[in-house]
Every structure is written in structure tokens, then in C-alpha cells.
Design an enzyme around this catalytic site. Structure first.
Site, PDB file in Angstrom:
ATOM      1  N   LYS A  52      43.654  28.933  36.904  1.00 47.47           N
ATOM      2  CA  LYS A  52      42.217  29.202  37.034  1.00 47.47           C
ATOM      3  C   LYS A  52      41.460  27.895  37.237  1.00 47.47           C
ATOM      4  O   LYS A  52      40.565  27.794  38.081  1.00 47.47           O
ATOM      5  CB  LYS A  52      41.703  29.944  35.781  1.00 47.47           C
ATOM      6  CG  LYS A  52      42.154  31.392  35.717  1.00 47.47           C
ATOM      7  CD  LYS A  52      41.890  32.058  34.368  1.00 47.47           C
ATOM      8  CE  LYS A  52      42.492  33.463  34.356  1.00 47.47           C
ATOM      9  NZ  LYS A  52      42.409  34.156  33.059  1.00 47.47           N
ATOM     10  N   GLN A  96      40.681  33.256  27.166  1.00 50.33           N
ATOM     11  CA  GLN A  96      41.964  33.814  27.577  1.00 50.33           C
ATOM     12  C   GLN A  96      42.523  34.693  26.457  1.00 50.33           C
ATOM     13  O   GLN A  96      42.591  34.277  25.305  1.00 50.33           O
ATOM     14  CB  GLN A  96      42.945  32.669  27.916  1.00 50.33           C
ATOM     15  CG  GLN A  96      44.258  33.129  28.516  1.00 50.33           C
ATOM     16  CD  GLN A  96      44.102  33.751  29.903  1.00 50.33           C
ATOM     17  OE1 GLN A  96      43.216  33.405  30.658  1.00 50.33           O
ATOM     18  NE2 GLN A  96      44.978  34.674  30.241  1.00 50.33           N
ATOM     19  N   ASP A 119      34.575  37.941  33.080  1.00 46.94           N
ATOM     20  CA  ASP A 119      35.763  38.780  32.915  1.00 46.94           C
ATOM     21  C   ASP A 119      35.391  40.268  32.944  1.00 46.94           C
ATOM     22  O   ASP A 119      36.251  41.125  33.141  1.00 46.94           O
ATOM     23  CB  ASP A 119      36.401  38.494  31.542  1.00 46.94           C
ATOM     24  CG  ASP A 119      37.738  37.789  31.633  1.00 46.94           C
ATOM     25  OD1 ASP A 119      38.394  37.910  32.676  1.00 46.94           O
ATOM     26  OD2 ASP A 119      38.115  37.135  30.648  1.00 46.94           O
TER      27      ASP A 119
HETATM   28  N1  GUN Z   1      44.831  37.954  29.653  1.00 43.63           N
HETATM   29  C1  GUN Z   1      45.493  38.656  30.602  1.00 43.63           C
HETATM   30  N2  GUN Z   1      44.663  38.939  31.632  1.00 43.63           N
HETATM   31  C2  GUN Z   1      43.470  38.403  31.325  1.00 43.63           C
HETATM   32  C3  GUN Z   1      42.222  38.350  31.991  1.00 43.63           C
HETATM   33  O1  GUN Z   1      42.015  38.881  33.084  1.00 43.63           O
HETATM   34  N3  GUN Z   1      41.232  37.695  31.347  1.00 43.63           N
HETATM   35  C4  GUN Z   1      41.405  37.128  30.126  1.00 43.63           C
HETATM   36  N4  GUN Z   1      40.378  36.513  29.561  1.00 43.63           N
HETATM   37  N5  GUN Z   1      42.548  37.155  29.472  1.00 43.63           N
HETATM   38  C5  GUN Z   1      43.581  37.785  30.078  1.00 43.63           C
END
Ligand code: GUN
Length: 284
Positions: A52, A96, A119
Site C-alpha cells: 500500500k 490494517q 476502507d
Molecule cells: N485486512 C485484510 N483486508 C483488509 C483491508 O481491506 N483493509 C484493512 N484495513 N485490513 C485488511
């Protein structure tokens, strides 16, 4: 014949458009900024967070990554989020998941300001999605919709089967497919005859988390299959929830997103798009 849907190529195309828009908004004095918080040292999460960060920098965005130790308290994490909520250089905040067990995930999601919830996990954004209001859409499901659309297969009127009912993928993608006028079925571990449900589907979204769970005999000829699974095998390689090799052997046409190179890159691309959209709102 099996036709692979190239998520890497679609991502590259979309990211180049995002990069141009980032340059435009920067010229007007705003640099889109994304803050990512990772608590603990889960190896998979570390990889996702690094990807990311890299993607944001490549697009010319401002990126801040907070790698906090496993023993970070809930209070410390909430305080960090509060600071970022008030920071004008930050347009998107992402924690995350999963967070360590001693931290309440719901509290963390609730703490992120709705305007910066790129998100799309906050109850306000989820509710907006459900009732068809403008919202930040969760990145993985949004990426799945974009991938389906590149096939040129019409979604309206089709039978879509989603396997998995998580808040991150299963539930939101079901709502999005419904908004695209599909007839949607959500299957899960208690579904009576999963094979029959999947076999009927024109569009299949597999978000189970079990390598090779969806076998070739479960797929209807002509179906579009979106594989959200990311499973690490003993040899270290990544594989999806769909048995791609078996599907390759079948003598009918169907579409499949590969793992890796399908949904994964699109998740990050949609995150960048949400962050850009959030920054653009500051122009108005
Ligand atoms: N963990 C697995 N997929 C995601 C996601 O799309 N966003 C976040 N914040 N954590 C994750």
C-alpha cells in the site's frame, strides 16, 4: 477455454489515471495523504502494508505508515487515530486488520472519522452502501466489481453467488452486486448444498480462505469467477480458493481472476482511488 482476468493490467491502467489526477490536485495545493497503521508483526499484514505504501508513493501521494508494537494498548492506538483525524495532510486512515486480540476492532473502526474511512468499514459507510447513498466502498469488493465489468459480461439479471459472509468482503460485495441488479445468494459454512448453489451461478465470488475449495465441477460453463482467496501453500506460493489448474482442463469457456495478480492489486488501487476522492472533497 479458461480466460484469465488480468487484475495487474487493469490496476496499472487505473493507477496511471490516478497518478495524473494526483498531479492535478497537487498543482492546486493538495497532496492526497494516506496514513496506514499496523499493530504487531503479522507477516502477511506487513506485506500488504508495504504494498500500500509503495503504491501511494508511486502515484505521488503522501504516505505515512505507523508500525506499532504488538503490545500497543487500545488507548494508544485510539490516540494515534485521533491525531490523524485532526491532521489536514491526511485524507485517508486505514488500520490494517486483524488487530491484536487485546484491542477491540469495532472501537478502532468507530474511531476513524467517517470522512477519512477509505476502507469503508465504519457503520456509517456500510449503512450508506446498503441504502444506496454515496459512501467509501470497501476496497476489495469494489475491485471485484471492476474486474467483473472488464469481462464485458452484463451483471444485470444474472445469478451471483457469494461464498463467505465477512464484513470486509462477503456482505459488501453482495450489496454491490445487488445494486448492479444481480440476483444474489450469499453462501457460508452452514449452507446446505453449496455445490448446487455455485453450479447455478453466472457470477461466483469465492471468499472462503481455503485453497482449491471451489472445484471445476462446481462451475457453470460461461461463468465469471472472482477468486478473493489468498492462501499460502507449504512451498511459500500463494494460491486462491478456486482450483485454477482443474478449471484450465475443462472444455467450456469461463472467466477467472488468478491468484496472485487478480483481486490483490485491485484492492490497493481502490484504496488509492478512495484516498484521491477524499482529498478532492477538500477542494470544494
Ligand atoms: N485486512 C485484510 N483486508 C483488509 C483491508 O481491506 N483493509 C484493512 N484495513 N485490513 C485488511
Amino acid at each position: 477455454m479458461l480466460k484469465l482476468i488480468d487484475g495487474k493490467a487493469l490496476s496499472a491502467k487505473l493507477r496511471s489515471g490516478i497518478k495524473e489526477e494526483v498531479a492535478e490536485i497537487k498543482a492546486k495545493g493538495i497532496t492526497p495523504g494516506l496514513a496506514v497503521i499496523l499493530v504487531g508483526d503479522d507477516p502477511a499484514s506487513q506485506v500488504y502494508v508495504r504494498n500500500k505504501e509503495k503504491a501511494c508513493i508511486e502515484a505521488g501521494m503522501h504516505s505515512e505508515v505507523y508500525r506499532l508494537p504488538e503490545e500497543t494498548t487500545e488507548e494508544e492506538l485510539l490516540a494515534r487515530i485521533d491525531k490523524l483525524n485532526k491532521d489536514d495532510n491526511i485524507h485517508g486512515i486505514l488500520v490494517q486488520l486483524p488487530v491484536p486480540k487485546h484491542i477491540d476492532e469495532d472501537k478502532v473502526i468507530d474511531a476513524i472519522s467517517v470522512e477519512k474511512d477509505v476502507d469503508g468499514f465504519s457503520p456509517a459507510n456500510v449503512g450508506a452502501l446498503l441504502i444506496g447513498k454515496e459512501a467509501f466502498e470497501p476496497c476489495t469488493p469494489r475491485g471485484c466489481i471492476e474486474l467483473i465489468k472488464t469481462t464485458g459480461v452484463e451483471i444485470t439479471g444474472k445469478k451471483a453467488v457469494v461464498i463467505g459472509r465477512s464484513n470486509i468482503v462477503g456482505k459488501p460485495i453482495a450489496i454491490m452486486l445487488l445494486r448492479e441488479n444481480a440476483t444474489v445468494t450469499i453462501c457460508h459454512s452452514r449452507t446446505k448444498d453449496l455445490k448446487k448453489e455455485v453450479r447455478d451461478a453466472d457470477i461466483v465470488v469465492a471468499a472462503i480462505g481455503k485453497a482449491g475449495f471451489i472445484t471445476a465441477d462446481m462451475i457453470k460453463p460461461g461463468a465469471v469467477v472472482i477468486d478473493v482467496g489468498i492462501n499460502r501453500m507449504e512451498n511459500g506460493k500463494l494460491t486462491g480458493d478456486v482450483d485454477q489448474n482443474a478449471l484450465k482442463e475443462m472444455d467450456f469457456d469461463c472467466y477467472l481472476t488468478p491468484v496472485p495478480g487478480g483481486v490483490g492489486p485491485m484492492t490497493i488501487t481502490m484504496l488509492m482511488r478512495n484516498t484521491l476522492v477524499s482529498a478532492k472533497r477538500k477542494l470544494k
